[in-house]
Design a protein around this motif. Structure first.
Motif, PDB file in Angstrom:
ATOM      1  N   UNK A 246       0.815  -1.215   0.000  1.00 21.88           N
ATOM      2  CA  UNK A 246       0.000   0.000   0.000  1.00 21.88           C
ATOM      3  C   UNK A 246       0.851   1.270   0.000  1.00 21.88           C
ATOM      4  N   UNK A 247       0.418   2.227  -0.803  1.00 21.10           N
ATOM      5  CA  UNK A 247       0.968   3.577  -0.771  1.00 21.10           C
ATOM      6  C   UNK A 247       0.074   4.489   0.052  1.00 21.10           C
ATOM      7  N   UNK A 248      -1.240   4.400  -0.167  1.00 18.69           N
ATOM      8  CA  UNK A 248      -2.188   5.138   0.675  1.00 18.69           C
ATOM      9  C   UNK A 248      -3.511   4.386   0.714  1.00 18.69           C
ATOM     10  N   UNK A 249      -4.288   4.662   1.762  1.00 18.37           N
ATOM     11  CA  UNK A 249      -5.585   4.032   1.974  1.00 18.37           C
ATOM     12  C   UNK A 249      -6.657   5.106   2.087  1.00 18.37           C
ATOM     13  N   UNK A 250      -7.815   4.857   1.480  1.00 21.09           N
ATOM     14  CA  UNK A 250      -8.959   5.748   1.649  1.00 21.09           C
ATOM     15  C   UNK A 250      -9.641   5.402   2.974  1.00 21.09           C
ATOM     16  N   UNK A 251      -9.542   6.291   3.942  1.00 17.53           N
ATOM     17  CA  UNK A 251     -10.053   5.994   5.280  1.00 17.53           C
ATOM     18  C   UNK A 251     -11.389   6.663   5.563  1.00 17.53           C
ATOM     19  N   UNK A 252     -11.813   7.580   4.710  1.00 11.53           N
ATOM     20  CA  UNK A 252     -13.100   8.259   4.900  1.00 11.53           C
ATOM     21  C   UNK A 252     -13.634   8.660   3.536  1.00 11.53           C
ATOM     22  N   UNK A 253     -14.971   8.600   3.386  1.00 11.38           N
ATOM     23  CA  UNK A 253     -15.589   8.946   2.107  1.00 11.38           C
ATOM     24  C   UNK A 253     -17.042   9.314   2.351  1.00 11.38           C
ATOM     25  N   UNK A 254     -17.401  10.551   2.066  1.00 19.41           N
ATOM     26  CA  UNK A 254     -18.789  10.983   2.235  1.00 19.41           C
ATOM     27  C   UNK A 254     -19.566  10.936   0.927  1.00 19.41           C
ATOM     28  N   UNK A 255     -18.916  10.501  -0.163  1.00 19.43           N
ATOM     29  CA  UNK A 255     -19.571  10.434  -1.465  1.00 19.43           C
ATOM     30  C   UNK A 255     -20.268   9.084  -1.626  1.00 19.43           C
ATOM     31  N   UNK A 256     -20.975   8.861  -2.744  1.00 19.71           N
ATOM     32  CA  UNK A 256     -21.531   7.527  -2.996  1.00 19.71           C
ATOM     33  C   UNK A 256     -20.466   6.469  -3.269  1.00 19.71           C
ATOM     34  N   UNK A 257     -19.204   6.869  -3.387  1.00 22.70           N
ATOM     35  CA  UNK A 257     -18.113   5.901  -3.538  1.00 22.70           C
ATOM     36  C   UNK A 257     -17.883   5.479  -4.977  1.00 22.70           C
ATOM     37  N   UNK A 258     -17.219   4.326  -5.125  1.00 21.48           N
ATOM     38  CA  UNK A 258     -16.905   3.761  -6.439  1.00 21.48           C
ATOM     39  C   UNK A 258     -16.029   4.707  -7.257  1.00 21.48           C
ATOM     40  N   UNK A 259     -14.857   5.064  -6.702  1.00 21.59           N
ATOM     41  CA  UNK A 259     -13.928   5.949  -7.399  1.00 21.59           C
ATOM     42  C   UNK A 259     -13.199   5.138  -8.467  1.00 21.59           C
ATOM     43  N   UNK A 260     -13.089   5.693  -9.659  1.00 24.75           N
ATOM     44  CA  UNK A 260     -12.688   4.965 -10.858  1.00 24.75           C
ATOM     45  C   UNK A 260     -11.190   4.680 -10.917  1.00 24.75           C
ATOM     46  N   UNK A 261     -10.834   3.478 -11.409  1.00 17.68           N
ATOM     47  CA  UNK A 261      -9.435   3.125 -11.652  1.00 17.68           C
ATOM     48  C   UNK A 261      -9.175   2.788 -13.116  1.00 17.68           C
ATOM     49  N   UNK A 262     -10.155   2.993 -13.988  1.00 16.41           N
ATOM     50  CA  UNK A 262     -10.060   2.464 -15.345  1.00 16.41           C
ATOM     51  C   UNK A 262      -9.658   3.488 -16.400  1.00 16.41           C
ATOM     52  N   UNK A 263     -10.260   4.672 -16.366  1.00 16.15           N
ATOM     53  CA  UNK A 263      -9.986   5.637 -17.421  1.00 16.15           C
ATOM     54  C   UNK A 263      -8.601   6.257 -17.260  1.00 16.15           C
TER      55      UNK A 263
END
Length: 206
Positions: A80-97
């Motif tokens: 790991x380089x960094x971890x998402x520890x909090x998220x107030x959005x609906x989530x599902x942040x993209x890794x594809x484009x």
């Protein structure tokens, strides 16, 4: 706490110590943010290139095409380089484009000087005396990209609300590179296609 506003269309590179966090606030809810990390502890990939965030290893380790709360972004060493520890959005942040880039804007009939996330990545690194010989794939925060039943990539409108945020924790010493995406042709940054600033809140280093 240190607060920095990253202007619309621009990029920045920020050194973070292991355990330090940054809250990335989306004041309008529509702004996509491309994110990368480089190891700042001297670790190399084995070919003389610094360890960098790898979306292919991130997807493999997490068994997900998205990054959500509790998931980490991996280096080429699958650490790991960094971890998402909090998220107030609906989530599902993209890794594809891919990060937007010069050839992409040429395909969209934009001028050669149009800013891009790829350009922002390299410009930001140069400001702190670093360079990469290529542009790694980015984690696309706040960007909505789905996969259809036949494998088609579906670009969707952002769903975050004004003021929503994600918090990232450095899992080792890193350089975090962020780009407030300059895309103003397609509606990745909302139906009005207007790039906007983001606000960064860094915790104090331990």
């Amino acid at each position: 706490m240190t607060t920095i506003t990253l202007a619309a269309r621009m990029g920045g590179a920020y050194r973070m110590k292991a355990g330090q966090t940054v809250r990335i606030e989306n004041p309008y809810g529509t702004q996509a943010v491309d994110a990368w990390a480089l190891a700042d502890d001297g670790a190399e990939t084995g070919d003389g290139t610094v360890q960098y965030s790898s979306m292919e290893h991130t997807r493999s380790v997490n068994s997900s095409i998205y990054v959500d709360r509790g998931l980490a972004v991996m280096g080429m060493d699958r650490r790991p380089l960094f971890t998402m520890v909090e998220d107030t959005t609906p989530g599902h942040h993209d890794t594809q484009l891919c990060p937007c880039n010069g050839p992409l804007y040429a395909d969209l009939d934009q001028p050669a000087e149009h800013r891009s996330c790829a350009g922002n990545f390299h410009d930001a690194l140069s400001q702190i005396g670093l360079a990469m010989p290529f542009t790694p794939a980015s984690l696309n925060l706040f960007m909505r990209v789905a996969v259809g039943p036949e494998g088609e990539v579906l670009r969707q409108l952002p769903e975050a609300k004004p003021g929503d945020h994600v918090t990232l924790r450095a899992d080792r010493d890193i350089v975090l590179v962020l780009s407030a995406c300059p895309q103003d042709v397609t509606p990745i940054n909302g139906p009005d296609c207007i790039p906007r600033e983001i606000v960064l809140h860094f915790s104090e280093a331990a």
